[in-house]
Design a protein around this motif. Sequence first.
Motif, short mmCIF file in Angstrom:
data_model
loop_
_atom_site.label_atom_id
_atom_site.label_comp_id
_atom_site.label_asym_id
_atom_site.label_seq_id
_atom_site.Cartn_x
_atom_site.Cartn_y
_atom_site.Cartn_z
N ALA A 1 1.10 -1.34 -0.19
CA ALA A 1 0.15 -0.23 -0.20
C ALA A 1 0.77 1.08 0.22
CB ALA A 1 -0.72 0.21 1.33
N ASP A 2 2.00 1.28 0.91
CA ASP A 2 2.81 2.40 1.15
C ASP A 2 3.78 2.34 -0.01
OD1 ASP A 2 1.96 2.81 3.53
OD2 ASP A 2 4.20 2.59 4.40
N ALA A 3 4.20 1.58 -0.45
CA ALA A 3 5.00 1.50 -2.45
C ALA A 3 3.92 1.89 -3.28
CB ALA A 3 5.46 0.17 -2.44
N SER A 4 3.13 1.51 -3.66
CA SER A 4 2.12 2.38 -4.67
C SER A 4 1.76 3.84 -4.50
CB SER A 4 0.49 0.98 -4.54
OG SER A 4 0.18 1.45 -3.59
N LEU A 5 1.82 4.16 -3.37
CA LEU A 5 1.44 5.13 -3.26
C LEU A 5 2.98 6.03 -3.43
CD1 LEU A 5 -0.65 7.22 -2.33
CD2 LEU A 5 0.00 7.25 0.07
N VAL A 6 3.74 5.74 -3.06
CA VAL A 6 4.89 6.61 -3.56
C VAL A 6 4.42 6.45 -4.64
CG1 VAL A 6 7.17 6.18 -2.99
CG2 VAL A 6 6.55 5.96 -1.37
N ALA A 7 4.86 5.36 -5.54
CA ALA A 7 5.27 4.94 -6.68
C ALA A 7 3.51 5.75 -7.76
CB ALA A 7 4.80 3.10 -7.67
N ALA A 8 2.89 6.43 -6.86
CA ALA A 8 1.44 7.24 -7.41
C ALA A 8 1.94 8.44 -7.50
CB ALA A 8 0.62 6.80 -6.43
N ALA A 9 2.60 9.20 -6.20
CA ALA A 9 3.49 10.23 -6.30
C ALA A 9 4.20 10.18 -7.49
CB ALA A 9 3.82 10.18 -4.58
N GLU A 10 5.26 9.41 -7.45
CA GLU A 10 6.40 9.78 -8.31
C GLU A 10 5.83 9.79 -9.85
OE1 GLU A 10 9.89 6.84 -6.31
OE2 GLU A 10 8.51 6.11 -7.70
N ALA A 11 4.85 9.00 -10.38
CA ALA A 11 4.38 9.09 -11.41
C ALA A 11 3.24 10.56 -11.56
CB ALA A 11 2.89 7.89 -11.76
N LEU A 12 2.88 10.97 -10.71
CA LEU A 12 1.74 12.38 -10.95
C LEU A 12 2.64 13.21 -10.43
CD1 LEU A 12 -0.94 10.52 -8.48
CD2 LEU A 12 -0.66 11.46 -11.49
N ARG A 13 4.12 13.40 -10.51
CA ARG A 13 5.05 14.00 -10.09
C ARG A 13 4.67 14.87 -8.88
NH1 ARG A 13 8.80 13.65 -13.16
NH2 ARG A 13 9.84 16.41 -12.94
N THR A 14 4.14 14.29 -7.33
CA THR A 14 4.07 15.15 -6.29
C THR A 14 4.66 14.73 -5.37
OG1 THR A 14 2.22 15.71 -4.75
CG2 THR A 14 2.04 14.22 -6.23
N THR A 15 4.18 15.70 -4.55
CA THR A 15 5.16 14.87 -3.34
C THR A 15 3.91 15.44 -1.83
OG1 THR A 15 6.17 16.84 -2.55
CG2 THR A 15 7.67 15.10 -3.44
N SER A 16 3.31 15.40 -1.97
CA SER A 16 1.81 15.81 -0.63
C SER A 16 1.01 14.22 -1.74
CB SER A 16 0.96 16.42 -1.65
OG SER A 16 1.73 17.67 -1.80
N VAL A 17 0.90 13.65 -0.33
CA VAL A 17 0.25 13.04 0.12
C VAL A 17 -0.86 12.48 1.31
CG1 VAL A 17 2.24 10.78 -0.99
CG2 VAL A 17 1.59 11.28 1.53
N PHE A 18 -1.92 11.90 1.52
CA PHE A 18 -2.78 11.56 1.74
C PHE A 18 -1.98 10.30 3.10
CE2 PHE A 18 -6.96 10.83 4.45
CZ PHE A 18 -6.75 11.86 5.48
N THR A 19 -1.82 10.89 3.66
CA THR A 19 -1.44 9.33 4.89
C THR A 19 -1.76 9.32 6.43
OG1 THR A 19 -0.34 7.12 5.54
CG2 THR A 19 0.64 9.05 4.94
N MET A 20 -2.64 8.39 6.84
CA MET A 20 -2.64 8.10 8.13
C MET A 20 -1.22 7.60 9.26
SD MET A 20 -5.17 9.83 8.81
CE MET A 20 -5.63 9.02 10.32
#
Length: 94
Positions: free
Chosen positions: A51-70
């Motif tokens: 789950a965390d790895a896919s969120l990091v991969a999504a952030a890289e693909a979307l070129r952002t470093t802002s993520v919503f996470t607990m």
Amino acid sequence: TLGAWRQPSSRNRKGERRGFRLTGVWFLDRAALIRSFELMRRYADHPMDLADASLVAAAEALRTTSVFTMDRRDFASYRARIGRSWRRFEALSG
């Protein structure tokens, strides 16, 4: 599938803060899944789940470093590869 959300910093005409809004949808395809597994190996000393790895991969693909996470503590140690640099995450939580 992850939603890409953005929090506008502006206010509406009544002076009220705007909330989060959906800016796109991102799908975990084969390349992103492979990238997620690479990230899990990279952070083997600090176990990263899919789950965390896919969120990091999504952030890289979307070129952002802002993520919503607990999971702010883990995301404080993760970095996103955007272009040629590794960038720290800005973890937003509810």
